[in-house]
Design an enzyme around this catalytic site. Structure first.
Site, PDB file in Angstrom:
ATOM      1  N   LYS A  19      18.058  47.135   0.657  1.00 47.93           N
ATOM      2  CA  LYS A  19      18.042  46.284   1.802  1.00 47.93           C
ATOM      3  C   LYS A  19      16.464  45.900   2.183  1.00 47.93           C
ATOM      4  CE  LYS A  19      18.813  46.329   6.765  1.00 47.93           C
ATOM      5  NZ  LYS A  19      19.420  46.746   7.964  1.00 47.93           N
TER       6      LYS A  19
ATOM      7  N   GLU B 154      12.019  55.758  -3.716  1.00 48.74           N
ATOM      8  CA  GLU B 154      12.884  56.070  -4.853  1.00 48.74           C
ATOM      9  C   GLU B 154      13.405  54.872  -5.833  1.00 48.74           C
ATOM     10  OE1 GLU B 154      13.324  57.109  -1.780  1.00 48.74           O
ATOM     11  OE2 GLU B 154      13.763  59.239  -1.663  1.00 48.74           O
TER      12      GLU B 154
ATOM     13  N   GLY C 111      22.211  49.868   6.028  1.00 51.74           N
ATOM     14  CA  GLY C 111      22.362  50.279   4.743  1.00 51.74           C
ATOM     15  C   GLY C 111      23.481  50.988   4.654  1.00 51.74           C
ATOM     16  N   ARG C 112      23.893  51.999   5.352  1.00 51.27           N
ATOM     17  CA  ARG C 112      25.266  52.891   5.059  1.00 51.27           C
ATOM     18  C   ARG C 112      26.498  51.917   5.304  1.00 51.27           C
ATOM     19  NH1 ARG C 112      22.032  54.627   8.835  1.00 51.27           N
ATOM     20  NH2 ARG C 112      22.549  54.404  11.097  1.00 51.27           N
TER      21      ARG C 112
ATOM     22  N   GLU D 205      24.249  60.194   8.887  1.00 49.81           N
ATOM     23  CA  GLU D 205      23.074  59.230   9.287  1.00 49.81           C
ATOM     24  C   GLU D 205      23.507  58.472  10.427  1.00 49.81           C
ATOM     25  OE1 GLU D 205      20.241  57.970   5.877  1.00 49.81           O
ATOM     26  OE2 GLU D 205      21.272  56.177   6.677  1.00 49.81           O
TER      27      GLU D 205
ATOM     28  N   HIS E 193      40.043  76.148  -5.595  1.00 52.75           N
ATOM     29  CA  HIS E 193      39.474  77.074  -6.566  1.00 52.75           C
ATOM     30  C   HIS E 193      38.086  77.541  -6.127  1.00 52.75           C
ATOM     31  CE1 HIS E 193      43.228  77.279  -8.320  1.00 52.75           C
ATOM     32  NE2 HIS E 193      43.193  75.752  -8.145  1.00 52.75           N
TER      33      HIS E 193
ATOM     34  N   LYS F 138      10.240  60.245   5.332  1.00 51.09           N
ATOM     35  CA  LYS F 138       9.326  59.349   4.451  1.00 51.09           C
ATOM     36  C   LYS F 138       8.193  59.457   4.754  1.00 51.09           C
ATOM     37  CE  LYS F 138      13.447  55.768   3.887  1.00 51.09           C
ATOM     38  NZ  LYS F 138      13.920  54.679   4.229  1.00 51.09           N
TER      39      LYS F 138
HETATM   40  O1  LIG Z   1      18.516  49.989   0.931  1.00 51.10           O
HETATM   41  P1  LIG Z   1      17.141  50.587   1.347  1.00 51.10           P
HETATM   42  O2  LIG Z   1      16.409  49.911   2.117  1.00 51.10           O
HETATM   43  O3  LIG Z   1      16.438  50.959  -0.078  1.00 51.10           O
HETATM   44  O4  LIG Z   1      17.371  52.008   1.734  1.00 51.10           O
HETATM   45  C1  LIG Z   1      18.307  52.925   1.226  1.00 51.10           C
HETATM   46  C2  LIG Z   1      18.660  54.111   2.376  1.00 51.10           C
HETATM   47  O5  LIG Z   1      17.715  54.534   2.927  1.00 51.10           O
HETATM   48  C3  LIG Z   1      17.971  54.801   4.331  1.00 51.10           C
HETATM   49  O6  LIG Z   1      17.244  53.733   4.988  1.00 51.10           O
HETATM   50  C4  LIG Z   1      17.646  56.185   4.898  1.00 51.10           C
HETATM   51  O7  LIG Z   1      18.027  57.135   4.013  1.00 51.10           O
HETATM   52  C5  LIG Z   1      19.424  54.572   4.311  1.00 51.10           C
HETATM   53  O8  LIG Z   1      19.797  54.173   5.493  1.00 51.10           O
HETATM   54  C6  LIG Z   1      19.714  53.394   3.256  1.00 51.10           C
HETATM   55  O9  LIG Z   1      20.865  53.353   2.875  1.00 51.10           O
END
Ligand SMILES: O=P(O)(O)OC[C@H]1O[C@](O)(CO)[C@@H](O)[C@@H]1O
Length: 559
Positions: free
Chosen positions: A220, A226, A282-283, A368, A399, A519
């Site tokens: 987003k 990452e 995002g979620r 979240e 199990h 972060k």
């Molecule tokens: O889509 P982005 O901006 O890379 O963010 C990834 C994820 O990081 C967050 O902002 C925090 O974990 C989530 O809400 C989101 O889904």
């Protein structure tokens, strides 16, 4: 005082918490809440067995259908009064007003000043023009890749799609691609890379041939560390394969993002960026272009069916009255279990191998969204908010941890999710799956008392060990089968359940400041780890671990 002491070592804050400065809030002080507290004391003393014996119409009374979906909540520790009180509370919380405000596009995500519009992504003909425009582009793109009108830099058709993303830009599409294996198009494989740990990308790349690989950078913000680290490494890998030819990037990288400019800076041309708006959390983004990997895996037509399933639930949620509203009912039950019966965790058990990633997806969606302690009015809450969401596919879970559910000391409410028809059908499996699912929810609800032990079980002196107390609540969601439409329904049911829970707890479910804090600290610690900044301003634990890292690093290098 530096930033570190403000955030981590502010003693005053700690003492404030310990002294319990919180006053009785507007929710817990309300008549509607207090009535539920009083009623819970009665229900806590009742066993599900008694509730079932007392009411032969319990299943009819406590289940809902929507099309082919069945939602059985008769194994919840409720009676008709509970539901009536919960619905009174829902009215007190103004759930309808909040729902209508969301559907009216108001900025109900007040801390970020944003509307909440994931439902618009699947609104079909009534979706905003830009949403329909992006869907049209996604359709063309999917068909181009499928029929080799879109080829790699050296002219080879695309055989591998790699979605690089994390959190909402990974869990939703990953879960769906896995769940819809029975519908995968031939000739293309979809991979997911999310973890910052290089092992994730490295082991994925090992399997791939650059000439026939397409990367989707799903983010987003297009700034998530990452994702950007993985995307840059993948970019370098690709350039190396094409002798540094920058033009190859635009044939092998596309993006799903709100941040078009940043994607362009990365080297992805504008026409290869599939944008969405910042009113998609995002979620909650799997119905946006973040679902591109799903559309590529199953074909765009089926992706539309998935959106259709979600739309079907949006319409239901928007119009169904309180008594038959599926997402609201699930939220009320969760609210009841957590805030009044004391269940701190909620388990999700899809009795389906294909749906095994559902618990991980729901973990982010619910925790979240509602793992919060400051309410919409800026006041610290005096009640428990989101339960811990966890789970595993059945019958695997039986199990491993089911023992704790049967005989442990934790109250856990479970969602059993099961399909009447299997998506894969080697003979002799599915009846067993259905039987196991039903057996577990029954065993958890009704248990086994000493008078119910089999004759051979009372021969020895281990009777007490064999008894199961039962009284563990559960819902059972029956889907006709796994297909794009029903999965769209399932996703939207849980999205709206999450939203309703936020309303019941007076929370903004659409920000995530806690994650942002983590972060920030990671960014600040990075130079410390690389040895460019002294760890001296950190706490003793961090300093000690950093010192140990460097000792081990040197040891490793020496080898
Ligand atoms: O889509 P982005 O901006 O890379 O963010 C990834 C994820 O990081 C967050 O902002 C925090 O974990 C989530 O809400 C989101 O889904």
């Amino acid at each position: 005082m530096n930033w570190f002491s403000i955030y981590v070592l502010n003693d005053e804050w700690e003492i404030g918490q310990a002294n319990g400065y919180r006053s009785m809030g507007k929710l817990t002080g309300s008549l509607e809440w207090k009535n539920l507290v009083r009623h819970a004391e009665v229900l806590k003393r009742k066993h599900l067995k008694t509730l079932f014996n007392a009411d032969t119409a319990r299943f009819e009374r406590f289940s809902l259908t929507h099309g082919d979906l069945l939602i059985d909540f008769s194994k919840q520790r409720i009676d008709t009064t509970t539901l009536a009180l919960l619905r009174k509370y829902a009215e007190f919380s103004q759930w309808q007003t909040w729902r209508d405000r969301m559907f009216a596009g108001e900025a109900i995500n007040h801390t970020e000043g944003r509307a909440v519009g994931h439902w618009r992504l699947r609104a079909g003909r009534t979706a905003p023009d830009d949403v329909r425009d992006v869907l049209g582009r996604m359709e063309r793109f999917c068909n181009q890749v499928r029929f080799a009108d879109w080829v790699g830099f050296s002219g080879k058709p695309i055989r591998h799609i790699v979605n690089i993303g994390i959190g909402g830009s990974d869990l939703g599409p990953r879960m769906l691609v896995e769940a819809l294996k029975a519908y995968h198009l031939k000739g293309v494989r979809v991979h997911f890379v999310s973890n910052l740990d290089g092992a994730d990308l490295a082991t994925t790349l090992e399997e791939l041939d650059a000439e026939s690989t397409l990367f989707i950078v799903a983010s987003k913000t297009f700034t998530t560390k990452e994702t950007m680290t993985n995307a840059n490494t993948a970019r370098n890998w690709l350039l190396q394969k094409f002798s540094g030819e920058e033009k190859s990037i635009s044939r092998h990288f596309v993006a799903a993002s709100c941040n078009v400019q940043q994607a362009e800076r990365f080297g992805i041309s504008t026409e290869n960026v599939f944008p969405f708006s910042d009113w998609v959390g995002g979620r909650f983004s799997v119905c946006s272009s973040v679902g591109l990997s799903v559309a590529l895996a199953i074909g765009f037509e089926r992706f539309q069916q998935f959106l259709g399933g979600a739309r079907d639930i949006d319409q239901h949620f928007f119009s169904a009255p309180i008594e038959s509203n599926v997402p609201l009912t699930l939220a009320l039950l969760s609210f009841w279990n957590g805030s009044f019966l004391g269940a701190r965790s909620e388990a999700v058990f899809p009795y389906s191998h294909s749906l095994r990633l559902l618990p991980a997806y729901l973990q982010q969606l619910e925790m979240e969204s509602n793992g919060k302690r400051i309410d919409r009015d800026g006041t610290e809450v005096d009640y428990l908010t989101s339960p811990i969401i966890w789970g595993e596919s059945g019958s695997n879970g039986q199990h491993s941890f089911f023992q704790l559910l049967h005989q442990g000391t934790e109250l856990v409410s479970s969602d059993f999710i099961v399909m009447a028809e299997p998506d894969f059908s080697p003979p002799g499996h599915h009846d067993g799956v259905l039987a196991n699912c039903l057996a577990q929810s029954s065993a958890l609800a009704f248990g086994k008392s000493s008078t119910e032990l089999e004759p051979e079980e009372i021969q020895d002196s281990w009777g007490d060990y064999r008894c199961c107390p039962g009284n563990q609540p559960s819902n059972t969601l029956v889907l006709p089968t796994i297909e794009p439409f029903t999965l769209g329904q399932l996703v939207a049911i849980y999205e709206h359940k999450t939203f309703c829970l936020g309303v019941l707890w007076n929370l903004n479910s659409f920000d995530q400041w806690g994650v942002e804090f983590g972060k920030l600290l990671a960014d600040r610690l990075r130079p410390v780890i690389s040895g460019n900044v002294s760890p001296e301003m950190y706490d003793a634990s961090t300093r000690g671990i950093v010192a140990h890292f460097s000792k081990l690093k040197h040891k490793f290098i020496k080898k």
